[in-house]
Scaffold this motif. Sequence first.
Motif, PDB file in Angstrom:
ATOM      1  N   LYS A 244       0.693  -1.032   0.045  1.00 30.05           N
ATOM      2  CA  LYS A 244      -0.202   0.181  -0.065  1.00 30.05           C
ATOM      3  C   LYS A 244       0.827   1.272   0.009  1.00 30.05           C
ATOM      4  CE  LYS A 244      -0.744   0.307   5.023  1.00 30.05           C
ATOM      5  NZ  LYS A 244       0.132   1.680   5.189  1.00 30.05           N
ATOM      6  N   ASP A 245       2.082   1.082   0.442  1.00 32.17           N
ATOM      7  CA  ASP A 245       3.019   2.358   0.474  1.00 32.17           C
ATOM      8  C   ASP A 245       3.588   2.753  -0.764  1.00 32.17           C
ATOM      9  OD1 ASP A 245       2.456   2.658   3.129  1.00 32.17           O
ATOM     10  OD2 ASP A 245       4.379   1.579   3.826  1.00 32.17           O
TER      11      ASP A 245
ATOM     12  N   TRP B  49       5.863   5.543 -10.331  1.00 34.49           N
ATOM     13  CA  TRP B  49       7.170   5.568  -9.834  1.00 34.49           C
ATOM     14  C   TRP B  49       8.049   5.554 -11.152  1.00 34.49           C
ATOM     15  CZ3 TRP B  49       8.749   5.942  -4.860  1.00 34.49           C
ATOM     16  CH2 TRP B  49       7.892   5.640  -3.862  1.00 34.49           C
TER      17      TRP B  49
ATOM     18  N   ALA C  50      12.315   2.261   1.150  1.00 35.45           N
ATOM     19  CA  ALA C  50      11.224   2.846   0.764  1.00 35.45           C
ATOM     20  C   ALA C  50      10.664   3.827   1.563  1.00 35.45           C
ATOM     21  CB  ALA C  50       9.968   1.688   0.596  1.00 35.45           C
ATOM     22  N   THR C  51      10.706   5.108   1.172  1.00 38.96           N
ATOM     23  CA  THR C  51      10.202   6.212   1.880  1.00 38.96           C
ATOM     24  C   THR C  51       9.104   6.689   1.127  1.00 38.96           C
ATOM     25  OG1 THR C  51      11.883   7.761   0.526  1.00 38.96           O
ATOM     26  CG2 THR C  51      12.435   6.672   2.526  1.00 38.96           C
ATOM     27  N   LYS C  52       8.551   8.056   1.452  1.00 38.49           N
ATOM     28  CA  LYS C  52       7.411   8.643   0.848  1.00 38.49           C
ATOM     29  C   LYS C  52       7.611   8.820  -0.603  1.00 38.49           C
ATOM     30  CE  LYS C  52       4.491  12.704   1.209  1.00 38.49           C
ATOM     31  NZ  LYS C  52       4.084  13.928   1.869  1.00 38.49           N
ATOM     32  N   ASP C  53       8.938   9.371  -0.893  1.00 39.39           N
ATOM     33  CA  ASP C  53       9.285   9.710  -2.400  1.00 39.39           C
ATOM     34  C   ASP C  53      10.303   9.030  -3.065  1.00 39.39           C
ATOM     35  OD1 ASP C  53       7.679  12.266  -2.197  1.00 39.39           O
ATOM     36  OD2 ASP C  53       9.121  12.994  -0.712  1.00 39.39           O
ATOM     37  N   GLU C  54      11.105   8.029  -2.249  1.00 37.98           N
ATOM     38  CA  GLU C  54      12.118   7.122  -3.144  1.00 37.98           C
ATOM     39  C   GLU C  54      11.883   5.717  -2.568  1.00 37.98           C
ATOM     40  OE1 GLU C  54      16.812   7.256  -3.770  1.00 37.98           O
ATOM     41  OE2 GLU C  54      16.142   8.132  -1.821  1.00 37.98           O
TER      42      GLU C  54
ATOM     43  N   LYS D  50      11.815   7.169  -8.207  1.00 39.49           N
ATOM     44  CA  LYS D  50      11.072   8.483  -7.326  1.00 39.49           C
ATOM     45  C   LYS D  50       9.698   8.486  -7.707  1.00 39.49           C
ATOM     46  CE  LYS D  50      12.826  11.831  -5.790  1.00 39.49           C
ATOM     47  NZ  LYS D  50      12.880  11.955  -4.284  1.00 39.49           N
ATOM     48  N   ARG D  51       9.057   8.770  -6.641  1.00 40.59           N
ATOM     49  CA  ARG D  51       7.585   8.916  -6.978  1.00 40.59           C
ATOM     50  C   ARG D  51       7.280  10.075  -7.906  1.00 40.59           C
ATOM     51  NH1 ARG D  51       3.426   7.062  -4.079  1.00 40.59           N
ATOM     52  NH2 ARG D  51       4.399   6.532  -2.505  1.00 40.59           N
TER      53      ARG D  51
END
Length: 264
Positions: free
Chosen positions: A163-164, A169, A244-248, A262-263
Amino acid sequence: MQLKIFLAMLALATSSLDTIAQKVKRKGVTPATIPKKQPAATYSIGQLSGKWQEMKRSATDRKTAVNFSDTLLMSFTGSTVELKDATSMRMTMKGVAEIEAPNALIVAGDTYSIRSLYKDVLVIDDGEFIREFRKKEQFYYETVGKIKVERDSFVIVRSVLMKDLMGKWIVYRRQAVPGFLKPATAILKSFSVNSMNTDGSAVGEVVFYTADISQALSCRFIMEEGNLQIVTDKPFWKLSTYKATKDEFVFGDVAGLLYYSKRY
Protein backbone atom coordinates in the motif's frame (compact mmCIF):
# COMPACT_ATOMS: atom_id res chain seq x y z
CA MET A 1 -61.16 75.27 -62.85
CA GLN A 2 -59.85 71.94 -64.03
CA LEU A 3 -56.39 73.47 -64.46
CA LYS A 4 -56.36 74.64 -60.85
CA ILE A 5 -57.34 71.18 -59.63
CA PHE A 6 -54.56 69.63 -61.75
CA LEU A 7 -51.94 72.05 -60.38
CA ALA A 8 -53.07 71.37 -56.79
CA MET A 9 -52.75 67.59 -57.29
CA LEU A 10 -49.27 68.04 -58.85
CA ALA A 11 -48.10 70.10 -55.87
CA LEU A 12 -49.38 67.44 -53.46
CA ALA A 13 -47.56 64.67 -55.34
CA THR A 14 -44.31 66.67 -55.36
CA SER A 15 -44.59 67.24 -51.60
CA SER A 16 -45.07 63.52 -51.02
CA LEU A 17 -42.01 62.69 -53.12
CA ASP A 18 -39.94 65.17 -51.08
CA THR A 19 -41.10 63.50 -47.88
CA ILE A 20 -40.18 60.06 -49.22
CA ALA A 21 -36.83 61.39 -50.41
CA GLN A 22 -36.09 62.67 -46.93
CA LYS A 23 -36.59 59.16 -45.54
CA VAL A 24 -34.30 57.46 -48.05
CA LYS A 25 -30.64 57.12 -46.97
CA ARG A 26 -28.38 59.45 -48.92
CA LYS A 27 -25.76 57.93 -51.16
CA GLY A 28 -22.26 57.75 -49.72
CA VAL A 29 -23.42 57.41 -46.11
CA THR A 30 -22.07 54.23 -44.44
CA PRO A 31 -24.57 52.56 -42.13
CA ALA A 32 -23.44 52.28 -38.52
CA THR A 33 -22.11 48.82 -37.56
CA ILE A 34 -22.99 47.51 -34.13
CA PRO A 35 -19.96 45.52 -32.87
CA LYS A 36 -20.61 42.02 -31.57
CA LYS A 37 -19.79 41.48 -27.92
CA GLN A 38 -16.56 39.49 -27.58
CA PRO A 39 -16.59 36.55 -25.13
CA ALA A 40 -14.58 37.01 -21.96
CA ALA A 41 -11.62 34.71 -21.22
CA THR A 42 -12.48 31.98 -18.74
CA TYR A 43 -8.91 31.70 -17.47
CA SER A 44 -5.84 33.94 -17.13
CA ILE A 45 -2.21 33.15 -17.86
CA GLY A 46 -1.38 34.08 -14.27
CA GLN A 47 -3.25 31.00 -13.04
CA LEU A 48 -0.67 28.82 -14.81
CA SER A 49 2.40 30.36 -13.21
CA GLY A 50 4.81 27.60 -12.15
CA LYS A 51 5.65 24.05 -13.24
CA TRP A 52 3.15 21.57 -14.66
CA GLN A 53 3.85 17.89 -15.27
CA GLU A 54 1.69 15.61 -17.40
CA MET A 55 0.33 12.75 -15.29
CA LYS A 56 -2.43 11.18 -17.37
CA ARG A 57 -3.38 10.92 -21.03
CA SER A 58 -6.58 9.65 -22.60
CA ALA A 59 -8.54 9.68 -25.85
CA THR A 60 -10.70 12.73 -26.49
CA ASP A 61 -13.75 10.89 -25.15
CA ARG A 62 -11.88 10.54 -21.81
CA LYS A 63 -12.97 6.89 -21.67
CA THR A 64 -9.83 5.23 -23.02
CA ALA A 65 -6.52 5.65 -21.16
CA VAL A 66 -3.42 6.00 -23.35
CA ASN A 67 0.00 4.64 -22.38
CA PHE A 68 2.77 7.19 -22.85
CA SER A 69 6.40 7.81 -21.98
CA ASP A 70 6.90 11.21 -23.68
CA THR A 71 5.68 13.13 -20.64
CA LEU A 72 5.12 16.82 -21.39
CA LEU A 73 6.52 19.32 -18.89
CA MET A 74 5.51 22.98 -18.99
CA SER A 75 7.06 25.80 -16.99
CA PHE A 76 5.26 29.18 -17.04
CA THR A 77 6.92 32.46 -16.05
CA GLY A 78 4.77 35.48 -16.74
CA SER A 79 3.92 35.40 -20.43
CA THR A 80 6.68 32.96 -21.40
CA VAL A 81 6.66 29.17 -21.32
CA GLU A 82 9.28 26.44 -21.62
CA LEU A 83 8.29 22.98 -22.85
CA LYS A 84 10.22 19.79 -22.23
CA ASP A 85 9.80 16.22 -23.39
CA ALA A 86 10.71 14.12 -20.36
CA THR A 87 11.98 11.34 -22.63
CA SER A 88 14.85 13.42 -23.96
CA MET A 89 15.27 15.57 -20.83
CA ARG A 90 16.01 18.53 -23.08
CA MET A 91 14.13 21.80 -23.11
CA THR A 92 12.59 21.42 -26.54
CA MET A 93 10.78 24.72 -27.01
CA LYS A 94 10.49 28.17 -25.50
CA GLY A 95 8.03 30.87 -26.47
CA VAL A 96 5.08 33.08 -25.65
CA ALA A 97 2.18 31.89 -23.49
CA GLU A 98 -1.23 33.48 -23.71
CA ILE A 99 -4.93 32.85 -23.22
CA GLU A 100 -7.29 33.52 -26.13
CA ALA A 101 -10.94 33.91 -25.15
CA PRO A 102 -12.80 31.99 -24.12
CA ASN A 103 -10.56 28.98 -23.22
CA ALA A 104 -7.72 28.59 -25.73
CA LEU A 105 -4.20 28.15 -24.33
CA ILE A 106 -1.42 29.12 -26.75
CA VAL A 107 2.05 27.94 -25.76
CA ALA A 108 5.04 28.50 -28.03
CA GLY A 109 2.79 28.49 -31.10
CA ASP A 110 0.76 25.39 -30.19
CA THR A 111 -2.90 25.80 -29.31
CA TYR A 112 -4.81 23.72 -26.75
CA SER A 113 -8.33 23.94 -25.37
CA ILE A 114 -8.49 24.14 -21.59
CA ARG A 115 -11.04 21.62 -20.38
CA SER A 116 -10.62 22.56 -16.72
CA LEU A 117 -8.24 24.31 -14.36
CA TYR A 118 -8.64 23.96 -10.62
CA LYS A 119 -5.88 24.73 -8.10
CA ASP A 120 -3.08 22.31 -9.01
CA VAL A 121 -4.84 20.27 -11.73
CA LEU A 122 -4.93 21.34 -15.39
CA VAL A 123 -6.74 19.41 -18.15
CA ILE A 124 -6.15 20.37 -21.78
CA ASP A 125 -7.27 19.02 -25.17
CA ASP A 126 -4.82 19.04 -28.10
CA GLY A 127 -7.36 17.70 -30.60
CA GLU A 128 -5.96 14.17 -30.35
CA PHE A 129 -5.56 13.54 -26.63
CA ILE A 130 -6.82 14.82 -23.31
CA ARG A 131 -3.82 15.56 -21.08
CA GLU A 132 -4.01 15.96 -17.31
CA PHE A 133 -1.27 17.92 -15.55
CA ARG A 134 -0.36 18.40 -11.89
CA LYS A 135 1.44 21.43 -10.52
CA LYS A 136 4.87 20.64 -9.05
CA GLU A 137 7.41 22.44 -6.92
CA GLN A 138 10.10 20.61 -8.88
CA PHE A 139 10.11 18.31 -11.88
CA TYR A 140 11.31 14.85 -10.91
CA TYR A 141 14.42 15.07 -13.13
CA GLU A 142 15.58 18.16 -11.22
CA THR A 143 16.26 16.05 -8.14
CA VAL A 144 18.52 13.61 -9.99
CA GLY A 145 22.08 13.95 -8.78
CA LYS A 146 20.95 15.84 -5.67
CA ILE A 147 19.79 12.79 -3.77
CA LYS A 148 22.24 11.36 -1.32
CA VAL A 149 22.57 7.69 -2.24
CA GLU A 150 23.78 5.45 0.57
CA ARG A 151 25.44 2.90 -1.68
CA ASP A 152 26.83 0.74 1.07
CA SER A 153 23.52 0.42 2.88
CA PHE A 154 21.80 -1.72 0.24
CA VAL A 155 22.90 -5.02 1.65
CA ILE A 156 20.06 -5.79 4.03
CA VAL A 157 16.74 -6.57 2.40
CA ARG A 158 13.90 -4.61 4.01
CA SER A 159 10.19 -5.41 3.95
CA VAL A 160 7.89 -2.93 2.23
CA LEU A 161 4.12 -2.66 2.41
CA MET A 162 2.37 -2.82 -0.94
CA LYS A 163 0.00 0.00 0.00
CA ASP A 164 2.97 2.32 0.53
CA LEU A 165 3.86 1.99 -3.17
CA MET A 166 0.50 3.20 -4.46
CA GLY A 167 1.01 5.69 -7.28
CA LYS A 168 3.44 6.08 -10.14
CA TRP A 169 7.22 5.59 -9.89
CA ILE A 170 9.90 6.39 -12.44
CA VAL A 171 13.42 4.94 -12.45
CA TYR A 172 15.93 7.78 -12.41
CA ARG A 173 19.08 5.71 -11.94
CA ARG A 174 20.28 2.15 -12.52
CA GLN A 175 23.39 0.51 -11.12
CA ALA A 176 24.47 -2.76 -12.77
CA VAL A 177 27.33 -5.13 -12.12
CA PRO A 178 29.64 -5.21 -15.19
CA GLY A 179 28.53 -7.92 -17.62
CA PHE A 180 25.13 -8.42 -15.98
CA LEU A 181 23.02 -6.71 -18.66
CA LYS A 182 22.33 -8.69 -21.83
CA PRO A 183 20.54 -7.62 -25.05
CA ALA A 184 17.47 -9.64 -23.99
CA THR A 185 17.32 -8.18 -20.47
CA ALA A 186 13.98 -6.48 -19.77
CA ILE A 187 14.92 -3.24 -17.99
CA LEU A 188 12.36 -1.29 -16.00
CA LYS A 189 11.63 2.38 -16.81
CA SER A 190 8.61 3.04 -14.59
CA PHE A 191 5.63 1.40 -12.94
CA SER A 192 2.24 2.39 -11.55
CA VAL A 193 0.45 0.73 -8.64
CA ASN A 194 -3.17 1.63 -9.29
CA SER A 195 -5.34 -0.43 -6.95
CA MET A 196 -5.13 -3.07 -4.23
CA ASN A 197 -6.68 -6.55 -4.31
CA THR A 198 -8.29 -8.20 -1.31
CA ASP A 199 -5.42 -10.72 -1.10
CA GLY A 200 -2.86 -7.95 -0.57
CA SER A 201 -1.56 -7.94 -4.14
CA ALA A 202 -2.07 -4.96 -6.46
CA VAL A 203 -2.67 -4.22 -10.14
CA GLY A 204 -1.23 -1.54 -12.34
CA GLU A 205 1.15 -1.00 -15.23
CA VAL A 206 4.84 -1.47 -15.91
CA VAL A 207 6.92 0.25 -18.61
CA PHE A 208 10.17 -1.43 -19.67
CA TYR A 209 12.47 -1.77 -22.64
CA THR A 210 14.35 -4.59 -24.30
CA ALA A 211 17.02 -3.81 -26.87
CA ASP A 212 15.81 -0.17 -27.03
CA ILE A 213 12.20 -1.17 -27.73
CA SER A 214 9.82 0.21 -25.08
CA GLN A 215 6.63 -1.54 -23.98
CA ALA A 216 3.88 -0.80 -21.48
CA LEU A 217 1.90 -3.73 -20.06
CA SER A 218 -0.74 -4.28 -17.43
CA CYS A 219 0.66 -6.21 -14.52
CA ARG A 220 0.10 -7.65 -11.06
CA PHE A 221 2.30 -6.78 -8.08
CA ILE A 222 2.92 -9.32 -5.34
CA MET A 223 4.85 -8.28 -2.25
CA GLU A 224 6.43 -11.00 -0.14
CA GLU A 225 8.86 -10.67 2.72
CA GLY A 226 11.53 -8.39 1.25
CA ASN A 227 10.65 -9.25 -2.36
CA LEU A 228 8.54 -7.60 -5.04
CA GLN A 229 7.19 -9.66 -7.93
CA ILE A 230 5.98 -7.90 -11.09
CA VAL A 231 3.95 -10.32 -13.19
CA THR A 232 2.83 -9.78 -16.81
CA ASP A 233 1.86 -12.19 -19.60
CA LYS A 234 5.51 -12.53 -20.61
CA PRO A 235 8.21 -10.78 -18.56
CA PHE A 236 8.43 -11.58 -14.88
CA TRP A 237 10.56 -9.79 -12.30
CA LYS A 238 11.38 -10.87 -8.76
CA LEU A 239 13.24 -8.04 -7.07
CA SER A 240 14.56 -7.48 -3.56
CA THR A 241 13.42 -4.33 -1.74
CA TYR A 242 16.04 -2.25 0.06
CA LYS A 243 14.58 1.16 0.78
CA ALA A 244 11.13 2.73 0.66
CA THR A 245 10.27 6.24 1.79
CA LYS A 246 7.47 8.60 0.80
CA ASP A 247 9.38 9.74 -2.30
CA GLU A 248 12.08 7.15 -3.01
CA PHE A 249 12.09 3.40 -3.59
CA VAL A 250 15.26 1.34 -4.13
CA PHE A 251 14.91 -2.25 -5.29
CA GLY A 252 16.49 -4.89 -7.53
CA ASP A 253 19.55 -7.03 -6.89
CA VAL A 254 22.79 -5.64 -5.47
CA ALA A 255 24.62 -8.51 -7.18
CA GLY A 256 23.03 -7.68 -10.54
CA LEU A 257 20.92 -4.63 -11.37
CA LEU A 258 19.78 -2.09 -8.77
CA TYR A 259 16.96 0.40 -9.47
CA TYR A 260 16.60 3.84 -7.88
CA SER A 261 13.10 5.27 -8.38
CA LYS A 262 11.25 8.42 -7.43
CA ARG A 263 7.55 8.99 -6.95
CA TYR A 264 6.23 10.58 -10.15
